[in-house]
Design a protein around this motif. Structure first.
Motif, PDB file in Angstrom:
ATOM      1  N   ASP A 203      -1.857  -2.508  -5.618  1.00  0.00           N
ATOM      2  CA  ASP A 203      -2.494  -2.384  -4.310  1.00  0.00           C
ATOM      3  C   ASP A 203      -2.034  -3.507  -3.396  1.00  0.00           C
ATOM      4  O   ASP A 203      -1.974  -4.660  -3.814  1.00  0.00           O
TER       5      ASP A 203
ATOM      6  N   SER B 120       0.829  -1.202   0.000  1.00  0.00           N
ATOM      7  CA  SER B 120       0.000   0.000   0.000  1.00  0.00           C
ATOM      8  C   SER B 120       0.863   1.251   0.000  1.00  0.00           C
ATOM      9  O   SER B 120       0.453   2.299  -0.482  1.00  0.00           O
TER      10      SER B 120
ATOM     11  N   SER C  16      -2.516   4.470  -8.652  1.00  0.00           N
ATOM     12  CA  SER C  16      -3.793   4.303  -9.331  1.00  0.00           C
ATOM     13  C   SER C  16      -3.786   5.061 -10.639  1.00  0.00           C
ATOM     14  O   SER C  16      -3.014   5.973 -10.846  1.00  0.00           O
TER      15      SER C  16
ATOM     16  N   ALA D 239       1.155   2.295  -3.374  1.00  0.00           N
ATOM     17  CA  ALA D 239      -0.098   2.226  -4.131  1.00  0.00           C
ATOM     18  C   ALA D 239      -0.093   3.257  -5.250  1.00  0.00           C
ATOM     19  O   ALA D 239       0.223   4.413  -5.045  1.00  0.00           O
TER      20      ALA D 239
END
Length: 333
Positions: free
Chosen positions: A26, A12, A17, A15
């Motif tokens: 993730d 994490s 996106s 992480a």
């Protein structure tokens, strides 16, 4: 110029996106590689999304082994589906949107078998290795330099120990090499002092046969190996096994059956992820008890972002986390 391609679980802290795509890197997800796509699965095994690597690359059309580097990117082995193919095998470096940022080519093929073309990172987060039909190659993700061959023997899967030694799964043996490719030791048979195979194996030992997957978990000092195996009538049924070994040794400490188990990956948290030629990938605990399948169709190659060990890798992750946090705070300001 030399270029290089597998399944993973991401941290994490790293992480990432993509606004245009639900696919993310993730910590709570698993990843798998099949055909031309990478799949992302949730913690309970539900398929979340897929992505197809895109961008300038001259590598093969098939995705094979996948792994996360210390830079938070996914390294995807690519090859053509041609036995012994050379010139079109290598590793693409991909972000969460599927964009290929750079590539490392191999001057030899990885396609001697559908289960070949695996990749593994060392604990430093930037040294990585690719195994296949043409041998084992070493690369450094901090450079764009071509990799160099350190082991001439072909291999199916490989793992890196905390001291940097490599564990290589070969057809009928498991071997340990130094970082420079010098053979340390190898064995072809396993011992079963706890008689874990009693009732389906009439021998006092186990012959390694058609070895496919290799993984090492430093948190439990366990080497995992999958093999297609063998049978000898009704008394010996050693086909399609995943086995846990005590450290790097020939001593069996756990065994389970998983049909056509191929690639193995241990993220370092006591879990084992296994890909299969005929079954959905499975997730196992340290006792080789299956917890859940990933999706509902067969996928050979699996991985996860490793749980960082204390020391260099952990500090690297913390450092990157600090940078990301600083950037986020500046955006909020």
């Amino acid at each position: 110029m030399h270029r290089i391609r597998h399944i993973g679980l991401a941290a994490s802290l790293l992480a990432v996106s993509c606004a245009a795509n639900a696919f993310t890197f993730d910590q709570d997800s698993y990843y798998a590689s099949s055909g031309r796509t990478i799949s992302q699965f949730s913690a309970n095994g539900t398929l979340l999304d897929t992505v197809t690597p895109t961008g300038p690359t001259s590598l093969g059309t098939e995705t094979r082994g996948i792994a996360f580097g210390g830079d938070g990117l996914m390294y995807v082995v690519r090859a053509d589906d041609v036995w012994g193919n050379s010139g079109h095998s290598g590793v693409d470096v991909m972000n969460a949107s599927g964009q290929v940022l750079r590539s490392y080519a191999l001057d030899t093929g990885v396609s001697g078998n559908i289960a070949m073309g695996n990749i593994a990172f060392a604990g430093d987060g930037h040294t990585f290795y690719v195994a296949g039909y043409g041998g084992v190659y070493q690369f450094d993700s901090q450079t764009t330099d071509a990799g160099h061959k350190i082991i001439n023997d072909s291999g199916y899967d490989l793992a890196v120990m905390p001291n940097g030694d490599l564990i290589l799964g070969q057809e009928y043996s498991i071997a340990r090499y130094t970082t420079g490719g010098t053979l340390v030791s190898s064995f072809r048979n396993l011992q079963d002092p706890q008689q874990l195979t009693a009732g389906f194996n009439d021998s006092t030992d186990i012959s390694l046969t058609n070895v496919r997957g290799i993984a090492y978990d430093a948190s439990t000092d366990t080497t995992y190996v999958s093999m297609l195996g063998y049978h000898g009538g009704s008394s010996t049924q050693m086909s399609h096994k995943i086995m846990a070994l005590d450290g790097f040794s020939d001593t069996l400490k756990g065994i389970t059956t998983y049909t056509y188990a191929e690639d193995l990956y241990a993220p370092g948290n006591g879990q084992l992820i296994a890909g299969s030629w005929v079954m959905p990938p499975g997730v196992f605990d340290a006792n080789l008890q299956a917890s859940k399948p990933l999706g509902d169709h067969d996928i050979l190659f699996v991985t996860a972002m490793p749980v960082p060990e204390a020391g260099t890798s952990a500090m690297m992750l913390l450092g990157l986390g600090g940078v990301l946090a600083l950037r986020a705070s500046r955006r909020r300001a």
